[in-house]
Scaffold this active site. Structure first.
Site: not given
Length: 161
Positions: A69-70
């Site tokens: 996940c960013q």
């Protein structure tokens, strides 16, 4: 967001705990269909994120961060009475909204139900085509981690029983 749409969802939300995974997905699809454009849909996702209860600080650990996940997303899972209970949080409000939808769909179900779930709501709501690539990748990472927890709990249940 129009209060009629919000009222519809709030009334349906109390039923989510007793709904099947597919019923919950269908409910989300119906709710998304109420909105006229993606600006309203994003407002709805943000609203879900704002309503998501925060995760207890003791679960905001490096081990609970979803890889891929960013934005930082913490996911905690527990097995209660044979059902997987997920709790999650994120620093990004739109990601919290996406997490909220996944929690609505998967939390409170057995490991087998989670593992067998076809999460078609992501496609049918248009999320898969309207999210930025990094958000789509993050959503896929969240689903993968939730299913990994379900598998671990299934294995644990089969060795204990």
């Amino acid at each position: 967001m129009d209060s009629t749409k919000n009222h519809y969802f709030c009334n349906r939300k109390s039923e989510l705990n007793i709904m099947t995974i597919n019923q919950t997905q269908n409910d989300l699809i119906e709710t998304f269909a109420l909105f006229d454009d993606w600006e309203e849909k994003y407002e709805y996702i943000i609203d879900l994120g704002k309503k998501l209860p925060g995760l207890d600080e003791k679960y905001k650990t490096e081990d609970n961060i979803i890889k891929g996940c960013q934005s930082v997303v913490w996911l905690h899972a527990d097995l209660r009475d044979g059902k997987v209970i997920f709790e999650a949080d994120s620093q990004a409000i739109i990601v919290k909204g996406l997490v909220s939808m996944l929690l609505q769909v998967l939390s409170g179900h057995t490991p087998d139900e989670i593992l067998e779930a076809d999460l078609y709501f992501i496609e049918k709501t248009g999320l898969s085509s309207h999210l930025a690539q990094t958000r789509s990748n993050g959503l896929a990472a969240m689903v993968k981690q939730m299913k990994a927890y379900a598998l671990a709990f299934k294995v644990r249940m089969s060795t204990v029983g």
